[in-house]
Design a protein around this motif. Structure first.
Motif, PDB file in Angstrom:
ATOM      1  N   ALA A 192      -8.211   0.616  -4.013  1.00  0.00           N
ATOM      2  CA  ALA A 192      -7.281  -0.400  -3.503  1.00  0.00           C
ATOM      3  C   ALA A 192      -5.938  -0.286  -4.219  1.00  0.00           C
ATOM      4  O   ALA A 192      -4.874  -0.376  -3.583  1.00  0.00           O
ATOM      5  N   LEU A 193      -5.952  -0.067  -5.529  1.00  0.00           N
ATOM      6  CA  LEU A 193      -4.721   0.093  -6.286  1.00  0.00           C
ATOM      7  C   LEU A 193      -3.945   1.318  -5.804  1.00  0.00           C
ATOM      8  O   LEU A 193      -2.729   1.257  -5.602  1.00  0.00           O
ATOM      9  N   LEU A 194      -4.648   2.428  -5.591  1.00  0.00           N
ATOM     10  CA  LEU A 194      -3.986   3.635  -5.101  1.00  0.00           C
ATOM     11  C   LEU A 194      -3.447   3.447  -3.681  1.00  0.00           C
ATOM     12  O   LEU A 194      -2.389   3.970  -3.331  1.00  0.00           O
ATOM     13  N   ALA A 195      -4.159   2.683  -2.854  1.00  0.00           N
ATOM     14  CA  ALA A 195      -3.683   2.420  -1.489  1.00  0.00           C
ATOM     15  C   ALA A 195      -2.395   1.599  -1.511  1.00  0.00           C
ATOM     16  O   ALA A 195      -1.449   1.884  -0.762  1.00  0.00           O
ATOM     17  N   VAL A 196      -2.341   0.606  -2.377  1.00  0.00           N
ATOM     18  CA  VAL A 196      -1.125  -0.201  -2.492  1.00  0.00           C
ATOM     19  C   VAL A 196       0.029   0.669  -2.991  1.00  0.00           C
ATOM     20  O   VAL A 196       1.160   0.573  -2.499  1.00  0.00           O
ATOM     21  N   TYR A 197      -0.247   1.533  -3.957  1.00  0.00           N
ATOM     22  CA  TYR A 197       0.790   2.452  -4.448  1.00  0.00           C
ATOM     23  C   TYR A 197       1.289   3.351  -3.317  1.00  0.00           C
ATOM     24  O   TYR A 197       2.492   3.538  -3.147  1.00  0.00           O
ATOM     25  N   ALA A 198       0.351   3.906  -2.542  1.00  0.00           N
ATOM     26  CA  ALA A 198       0.740   4.800  -1.442  1.00  0.00           C
ATOM     27  C   ALA A 198       1.600   4.070  -0.418  1.00  0.00           C
ATOM     28  O   ALA A 198       2.588   4.627   0.081  1.00  0.00           O
ATOM     29  N   LEU A 199       1.245   2.832  -0.107  1.00  0.00           N
ATOM     30  CA  LEU A 199       2.064   2.051   0.824  1.00  0.00           C
ATOM     31  C   LEU A 199       3.452   1.795   0.240  1.00  0.00           C
ATOM     32  O   LEU A 199       4.464   1.927   0.936  1.00  0.00           O
ATOM     33  N   GLY A 200       3.480   1.426  -1.019  1.00  0.00           N
ATOM     34  CA  GLY A 200       4.758   1.165  -1.668  1.00  0.00           C
ATOM     35  C   GLY A 200       5.642   2.389  -1.746  1.00  0.00           C
ATOM     36  O   GLY A 200       6.866   2.299  -1.686  1.00  0.00           O
ATOM     37  N   LEU A 201       5.042   3.546  -1.864  1.00  0.00           N
ATOM     38  CA  LEU A 201       5.805   4.784  -1.902  1.00  0.00           C
ATOM     39  C   LEU A 201       6.175   5.240  -0.494  1.00  0.00           C
ATOM     40  O   LEU A 201       7.296   5.688  -0.252  1.00  0.00           O
ATOM     41  N   GLY A 202       5.248   5.100   0.449  1.00  0.00           N
ATOM     42  CA  GLY A 202       5.454   5.634   1.795  1.00  0.00           C
ATOM     43  C   GLY A 202       6.352   4.814   2.689  1.00  0.00           C
ATOM     44  O   GLY A 202       7.166   5.366   3.443  1.00  0.00           O
ATOM     45  N   ILE A 203       6.237   3.497   2.641  1.00  0.00           N
ATOM     46  CA  ILE A 203       7.011   2.646   3.547  1.00  0.00           C
ATOM     47  C   ILE A 203       8.522   2.865   3.397  1.00  0.00           C
ATOM     48  O   ILE A 203       9.220   3.005   4.406  1.00  0.00           O
ATOM     49  N   PRO A 204       9.064   2.919   2.181  1.00  0.00           N
ATOM     50  CA  PRO A 204      10.506   3.188   2.080  1.00  0.00           C
ATOM     51  C   PRO A 204      10.914   4.527   2.702  1.00  0.00           C
ATOM     52  O   PRO A 204      11.990   4.626   3.303  1.00  0.00           O
ATOM     53  N   PHE A 205      10.071   5.537   2.596  1.00  0.00           N
ATOM     54  CA  PHE A 205      10.406   6.826   3.199  1.00  0.00           C
ATOM     55  C   PHE A 205      10.440   6.728   4.715  1.00  0.00           C
ATOM     56  O   PHE A 205      11.293   7.335   5.362  1.00  0.00           O
ATOM     57  N   VAL A 206       9.514   5.979   5.293  1.00  0.00           N
ATOM     58  CA  VAL A 206       9.513   5.796   6.744  1.00  0.00           C
ATOM     59  C   VAL A 206      10.759   5.025   7.175  1.00  0.00           C
ATOM     60  O   VAL A 206      11.425   5.383   8.151  1.00  0.00           O
ATOM     61  N   VAL A 207      11.105   3.985   6.436  1.00  0.00           N
ATOM     62  CA  VAL A 207      12.309   3.210   6.742  1.00  0.00           C
ATOM     63  C   VAL A 207      13.545   4.094   6.638  1.00  0.00           C
ATOM     64  O   VAL A 207      14.423   4.063   7.511  1.00  0.00           O
TER      65      VAL A 207
END
Length: 156
Positions: free
Chosen positions: A83-98
């Protein structure tokens, strides 16, 4: 507090100090740049540029990712670590998509560089706090606090 937690917490604090500029880690300061005369040529060129971009950002992401991996490895269960790694991945990935959708307007805004140092300082301070909590056995306090926000992600 176990040895792995103390050592991991110490490493996370070191990474935080690196981001604050208090203690630089020389190997993470290396940069390699390749001159690109024009944009990528088709799909293959886009893949190559993406790989180069990822390799270029590794020194920036490395200390934070290493800290997250150390924390995930000592957090208790595979589910909580995942779960911690998933939150990290979202936090890293979402800005790149934006950024991918708004790259032209982002590049037109020249003031963005001024804010990057502030983000780096905030990230360094957070890493130091988390590292100290992990090294002293107080990380469960943070985990318990974040579990209160478990409607989206359950860490507990």
């Amino acid at each position: 507090v176990g040895l792995v937690q103390r050592v991991g917490g110490g490493i996370i604090v070191l990474f935080g100090c690196h981001l604050l500029g208090a203690r630089r880690i020389p190997v993470s300061m290396r940069a390699r740049r390749a001159g690109v005369v024009r944009g990528p040529a088709g799909r293959v060129g886009s893949v190559v540029v993406g790989i180069a971009f990822g390799a270029g950002w590794t020194p920036c992401v490395g200390p934070v990712l290493a800290s997250v991996l150390l924390t995930a490895g000592t957090i208790g269960t595979q589910r909580r670590g995942s779960a911690l790694l998933a939150v990290y991945a979202l936090g890293l990935g979402i800005p790149f998509v934006v950024v991918a959708f708004g790259l032209a307007s982002l590049l037109a805004h020249r003031g963005i560089e001024r804010r990057l140092r502030g983000v780096e300082l905030l990230t360094g301070a957070l890493l130091i706090a988390v590292g100290l909590m992990l090294a002293t056995g107080r990380f469960s306090l943070l985990s318990g606090f974040l579990a209160g926000f478990g409607q989206l992600v359950t860490l507990g």
